[in-house]
Motif scaffolding. Structure first.
Motif, PDB file in Angstrom:
ATOM      1  N   ILE A  86      -7.578  -4.353  -3.813  1.00 25.56           N
ATOM      2  CA  ILE A  86      -6.455  -3.625  -4.454  1.00 25.56           C
ATOM      3  C   ILE A  86      -5.193  -4.587  -5.136  1.00 25.56           C
ATOM      4  O   ILE A  86      -5.107  -4.258  -6.283  1.00 25.56           O
ATOM      5  N   ALA A 137       0.724  -1.256   0.151  1.00 25.53           N
ATOM      6  CA  ALA A 137      -0.002  -0.080  -0.015  1.00 25.53           C
ATOM      7  C   ALA A 137       0.914   1.430  -0.004  1.00 25.53           C
ATOM      8  O   ALA A 137       0.521   2.288  -0.709  1.00 25.53           O
ATOM      9  N   GLN A 139      -1.289   3.959  -1.921  1.00 21.24           N
ATOM     10  CA  GLN A 139      -2.907   3.833  -1.632  1.00 21.24           C
ATOM     11  C   GLN A 139      -3.063   5.011  -0.546  1.00 21.24           C
ATOM     12  O   GLN A 139      -2.308   5.543   0.129  1.00 21.24           O
ATOM     13  N   TRP A 162      -6.414   2.343   4.306  1.00 20.66           N
ATOM     14  CA  TRP A 162      -5.829   0.907   4.222  1.00 20.66           C
ATOM     15  C   TRP A 162      -4.760   0.421   5.219  1.00 20.66           C
ATOM     16  O   TRP A 162      -5.009  -0.726   5.799  1.00 20.66           O
ATOM     17  N   TYR A 166      -8.154  -6.150   1.288  1.00 20.96           N
ATOM     18  CA  TYR A 166      -7.050  -5.372   0.588  1.00 20.96           C
ATOM     19  C   TYR A 166      -6.736  -6.358  -0.652  1.00 20.96           C
ATOM     20  O   TYR A 166      -6.583  -5.957  -1.867  1.00 20.96           O
TER      21      TYR A 166
END
Length: 256
Positions: free
Chosen positions: A54, A26, A31, A35, A50
């Motif tokens: 993502i 992340a 990100q 998160w 996640y």
């Protein structure tokens, strides 16, 4: 009972290690900060969310993942591209659909039928189309019809001079001249080397040089092979996959 969820390294649970992995991802991929909060407050649930929200979508967009996906489709349904291209051509026998079918047949190893389609398309009003002429030359080269491939590529270069500076046509031309033992092979390989987008030109030029009688040519061949092997240490994964054949050939030429 053995539980993977309780497996730890130095007292850290596996779900925490996974959360840390995704947290690093992340940060590296910039990100949103929420998160990180989700991953550290709820490491198990956060990692699952996640992964699907993502990590997995991003993984699918990488060049390596796309290549792996194409390879998987080829294993599961190796005739899909040809079948779809043939269906499209049967529905509407346009030049574009004929060229698509020819390319699919070439990729599937059916050069004779591919050549028939390219030849048929080349006799029509699109006879000087650059993609058509390049495909026709590919098919002729795959069939070992090197003199015809040379003539086709020279037609391509005459109609579209910029094609002589493009990676694939310039390398095909060098390979064609080399197969014919024609004058200008060295110069054609030098141009292909300048235009190269991967190491294919370097490897094929080195293989041609290694067969020449001059010691200087054989020394340059060895230097080119050595460059490929040395550069491969710094390639990202997708480049290594793309150039695997040429790396193996260079290693074999060096006796590695």
């Amino acid at each position: 009972m053995f539980n993977l969820g309780n497996l730890g390294i130095g007292g850290i649970g596996l779900h925490v290690i996974v959360a840390i992995f995704f947290a690093v991802h992340a940060v590296r991929t910039h990100q949103n900060m929420y998160w990180l909060l989700l991953l550290f407050i709820f490491p198990g649930l956060g990692s699952i969310v996640y992964f699907f929200a993502i990590y997995l979508p991003g993984l699918r967009q990488t060049r390596g993942a796309r290549a792996a996906g194409r390879a998987f489709k080829q294993i599961v349904d190796p005739n899909r591209a040809v079948r779809e291209a043939r269906d499209a051509f049967d529905r509407a026998p346009t030049v574009d659909h004929r060229m698509r079918l020819g390319a699919a047949l070439l990729d599937a190893g059916n050069a004779p039928e591919a050549l028939e389609h390219y030849q048929a398309a080349a006799n029509g009003p699109f006879a000087t189309d650059p993609a058509l002429l390049e495909g026709l030359a590919r098919a002729q080269l795959a069939m070992g019809r090197h003199a015809e491939a040379q003539a086709t590529l020279e037609r391509l270069f005459a109609a579209h001079p910029q094609a002589a500076s493009q990676s694939d046509p310039s390398l095909m031309y060098a390979r064609t001249l080399a197969a014919l033992g024609a004058p200008g092979t060295r110069e054609a390989f030098e141009r292909a080397l300048t235009n190269a987008s991967d190491v294919a030109a370097r490897c094929l030029f080195a293989e041609w040089l290694a067969k020449q009688p001059e010691a200087a040519d054989r020394e340059r061949a060895r230097a080119l092979f050595t460059e490929i092997v040395h550069d491969a240490r710094h390639w990202p994964r997708h480049a290594r996959e793309h150039n695997r054949e040429w790396l193996q050939r260079a290693q074999a030429a060096l006796g590695q």
